[in-house]
Design an enzyme around this catalytic site. Structure first.
Site, PDB file in Angstrom:
ATOM      1  N   THR C  37       0.829  -1.196   0.000  1.00  7.62           N
ATOM      2  CA  THR C  37       0.000   0.000   0.000  1.00  7.62           C
ATOM      3  C   THR C  37       0.871   1.256   0.000  1.00  7.62           C
ATOM      4  O   THR C  37       0.461   2.309  -0.474  1.00  7.62           O
ATOM      5  CB  THR C  37      -0.933  -0.019   1.236  1.00  7.62           C
ATOM      6  OG1 THR C  37      -1.647  -1.260   1.225  1.00  7.62           O
ATOM      7  CG2 THR C  37      -1.917   1.131   1.227  1.00  7.62           C
ATOM      8  N   TYR C 125       6.850 -11.558   5.273  1.00  7.31           N
ATOM      9  CA  TYR C 125       5.665 -10.942   4.668  1.00  7.31           C
ATOM     10  C   TYR C 125       5.177 -11.899   3.590  1.00  7.31           C
ATOM     11  O   TYR C 125       5.822 -12.042   2.549  1.00  7.31           O
ATOM     12  CB  TYR C 125       6.079  -9.588   4.086  1.00  7.31           C
ATOM     13  CG  TYR C 125       5.009  -8.721   3.458  1.00  7.31           C
ATOM     14  CD1 TYR C 125       3.663  -9.065   3.449  1.00  7.31           C
ATOM     15  CD2 TYR C 125       5.352  -7.513   2.850  1.00  7.31           C
ATOM     16  CE1 TYR C 125       2.710  -8.241   2.877  1.00  7.31           C
ATOM     17  CE2 TYR C 125       4.409  -6.674   2.274  1.00  7.31           C
ATOM     18  CZ  TYR C 125       3.096  -7.057   2.290  1.00  7.31           C
ATOM     19  OH  TYR C 125       2.160  -6.235   1.704  1.00  7.31           O
ATOM     20  N   LYS C 153       3.621 -11.249   8.636  1.00  7.78           N
ATOM     21  CA  LYS C 153       2.394 -10.627   8.167  1.00  7.78           C
ATOM     22  C   LYS C 153       1.868 -11.447   7.010  1.00  7.78           C
ATOM     23  O   LYS C 153       2.587 -11.658   6.023  1.00  7.78           O
ATOM     24  CB  LYS C 153       2.676  -9.192   7.690  1.00  7.78           C
ATOM     25  CG  LYS C 153       1.458  -8.549   7.022  1.00  7.78           C
ATOM     26  CD  LYS C 153       1.768  -7.220   6.356  1.00  7.78           C
ATOM     27  CE  LYS C 153       0.543  -6.751   5.581  1.00  7.78           C
ATOM     28  NZ  LYS C 153       0.815  -5.566   4.757  1.00  7.78           N
TER      29      LYS C 153
END
Lengths: 294, 294, 294, 294
Positions: C37, C125, C153
């Site tokens: 993002t 991630y 994550k």
């Protein structure tokens, strides 16, 4: 529900009876036959009809019987639907025809043509990994306008999709939104879903029923304990084989070891060989009392 | 070959006869029915049987008739195979069962179980986009050891795969290696393949036959001219619709405009609406004399 | 955190300060910069360094700052890691190098070579849709043996995978297991996860913090209310554009309308045009007081 | 061209010189550096600059040098492009930015913004398996309107796509349409393409040059012989490893065995271990005189 077979085109009739009693004894609220775990698409139509009739007769209305009518051929789906109604089944379940993939408008038109041909209420069955096509939320929203469509089973494993459908339930408070993968049963209830269609319930029906009840009661601690057992079944038992067919093979193998039913698999698959069967035996020994959790 | 239909479960019998004569007049060397373009998986078994019988009767041995027996249910494949043998067809064609995907060892075992049940020689049909599973070169190599398996049709569109199979032909000089996508017909011949199974030959059979002959003769200049026409058909006609079903819809629509057969589509698909039909009409006008190339 | 830009290679410095204060005011427990993002891979290295330094200086230790160092080039990842340590960041986040996909043994070896080069603790991630490669549970299990790796994550959206990782936490009770998609934040907490990294928290930080707290408290009724608001943001705001970039574009557009920061997008993307901006304005008006839910 | 490395961030300078001479001796018509086989995305920018400068200096204009500038960050692509122009390279090559996938309009806008920043003519590089996004024919058609874009390399392996692009060449007769996979080099020439960018030419440059010439001359018999050798290289050598990285690893290993250059791989990959190295040695022995075919 698995389909117990004793040969390529022969039901294991005694095994079917024992399997149904085993599952119902666990307290499940319905039986779904001729789905993916039930090897529906691999069975001859003759055998499908026999399975529908015998199952309805054996269940005797104790729980609703749902029958999968998914087929690439419209005419054959309607035929299986007719057998289901004649046998006294309660509802039908249909996934998108799964050879050449449909665009959403084609899928919507297909459903709108199918429903009038059916004498029983219909569940949609979202299974994009196997049918290539999902029921997009817009398509589900449209289906909700037809009172003859009464719910959806989501086997996508996509929890965000499930939340999107749950947000649509306000348009049809009577709909049943069901979860496919048993690892997501509790998540589904928390998300506003109404239940799960769990392959593992062939083997340990009580476990999934208890998890369902704990989730409905909002008992997070108990959910965590029971869900850990569900994960153990998935991580241990379903990983004995390495292919897509491993879940079905391992469940059939375990039930055969427990004396419930034959582990014969419909082509193109074959039952586990001795090596894997030995692994399943060991895992069952370790899991042992899983279904007896009070 | 397309399957001309006049309704959901009704063959367009007169259209079938006209279509067969139209295709044979173009000089094709064989007919493949009940494949993807033939909407095989969408047809009822009753209709499949009728189509097999009528086609064999109408062709009267002028060219070999190949019948698709691909099915998720082993028992139904064998049934269609038996009808084919009884009707006098020449060979069968099978793609992997296409619901739950098979691993290669499972696919190999499936084929080894299927072949003994068939009274006719068998072609493998590689179509991974629709069946999820490819016949890996190792599996093809193994299949070559069985004299009852006589060739393979590759619809993957993967030319490197095709070259890999061509390199295996030394093990079975009698095998027929056929190309699916018509845009790759000439490439396939240059690569050592033996022909193509071209959907477009329903409409312009002579074009593909001439391209095949030019490629076999090594006439590169003529190949380029004819191949440009093949690309024009693909780029114009098959792009009228936007979905996977566009190729079948546009071919059926064009043949209906030419008065050959009905454009009714088996569910879950629908014939082109008037807007697209008008587009097809315009394109046909432009393409006009394509099949008359000397 | 989004990266506010005023031009192709220029930080919107005033916007960055306002954005950080806006997010921290919502009560978040950490800031993750240079993720998906944050358009991390689209930014020049010079700008990445500037962003790291300015962010650390502005946050002044109020919450931990995590910095994405994902890169196809090992040497560049290490460079960004060094800038992060020098600037006072708290941890690093790395997804698999995302050009040529790695097999799991390659990925394991990569991580084992990377960690010793880093002066800060590391989060993995998992983002297979963009990196092609997942951290398989076996790889995560192995990573848990290294105390310098402190969490993961998961942006796969695959809740079953998340449950599988949660089952591994017993091996590292100090690990932080974080959820990517904000639609699954509550599910993640119920599953034993520790938090979420929510893009929407750029806009409505309080909403996600409250949802997190309600889930941690096991307050199912409040979770349902807040989660419905999260779904509304996703279903309305993020669907203004149709491409993969829609989430970032719509968040930047909304923040620009609220006067927080510029909506300039790094190439290859472009900010919303006026038509979409107008849609976002309308949606913001409707959502209005969403973040003020007590 | 492969990138010879002696360590994580160190060019194998002597190996680079030997490799360039080895390749040019085979008669190739150009050198493409910093592509997929050149491990472009895995190299530090410093090393990329050094490689560009050294390569241009070593080639001394004997053949054109093309430089890959593909990057997720626009600003970095432009920087590499500037280094290329300064070093005297002849053209640039760009694939779509490969983290968050672009829709076609976004890709078109990206290209239109990129070209004015470049001092050298540009090739597009279609590599959807690694970049997630293809240059759709409509996008290529649009790019043809810009005289600064002079060709396209297609590494999709999709021969139908290649034919579609070939059909567009009438709009830009000066364009160069190049094939990526070496197994399709001859097919590409027959289809109207202009050449190939063949990884195998690092090892056996003469083989691919001869195949190219035979295809251009329309000498089908000679094409078949040479193409069989190309397939042998692919089927034997590139299958030593099992991962995506196998092609690069096996080429580097073979060149190291031949004393041309070091086989060090940039992270996240590692050179072959002794077992695979032994396999490559054996295969080289068998292939032996492949490049000496007259």
């Amino acid at each position: 529900m698995l389909t117990p077979l004793s040969d390529r085109d022969t039901l294991d009739v005694a095994g079917l009876e024992r399997l149904i009693e085993h599952i119902l004894a666990g307290g499940v609220h319905g039986l779904f036959i001729l789905g993916t775990t039930g090897e529906g698409p691999s069975l001859s139509y003759r055998l499908r009809q026999e399975l529908i009739e015998r199952t309805c007769r054996l269940v005797k209305g104790r729980v609703p019987v749902l029958v999968g009518i998914t087929d690439t051929a419209f005419v054959e789906s309607v035929k299986v639907a007719r057998w289901s109604a004649d046998a006294g089944a309660d509802a039908l379940v249909v996934a998108p025809p799964y050879y050449l993939p449909e665009a959403q408008p084609e899928l919507q038109e297909y459903i709108s043509h199918l429903v009038p041909e059916l004498a029983l209420p219909l569940f949609l069955y979202n299974m994009p990994a196997l049918t290539k096509v999902a029921f997009e939320p817009e398509t589900v929203r449209q289906a909700m306008d037809d009172p003859r469509i009464i719910g959806l089973k989501d086997s996508s494993g996509n929890m965000t999709y499930f939340h999107r459908l749950a947000a649509l339930l306000k348009h049809r408070p009577d709909w049943a939104l069901l979860m496919g993968p048993e690892e997501l049963l509790a998540d589904a209830i928390f998300a506003g879903g109404h239940g799960g269609v769990n392959g593992g319930a062939n083997l340990f029906p009580g476990l999934y029923v208890k998890l369902f009840e704990a989730a409905r009661a909002g008992d997070l601690a108990r959910v965590r304990t029971l869900h850990a057992q569900v994960m153990t079944v998935s991580e241990r038992l379903y990983r004995v084989g390495r292919h897509s067919s491993a879940l079905i093979k391992s469940l059939k193998c375990a039930l055969s070891l427990l004396g419930v039913c034959n582990d014969f698999m419909a082509e193109p698959f074959q039952r586990f060989r001795e090596l894997e069967r030995q692994r399943v035996r060991e895992i069952l020994d370790e899991l042992g009392p899983i279904d007896l959790t009070p």
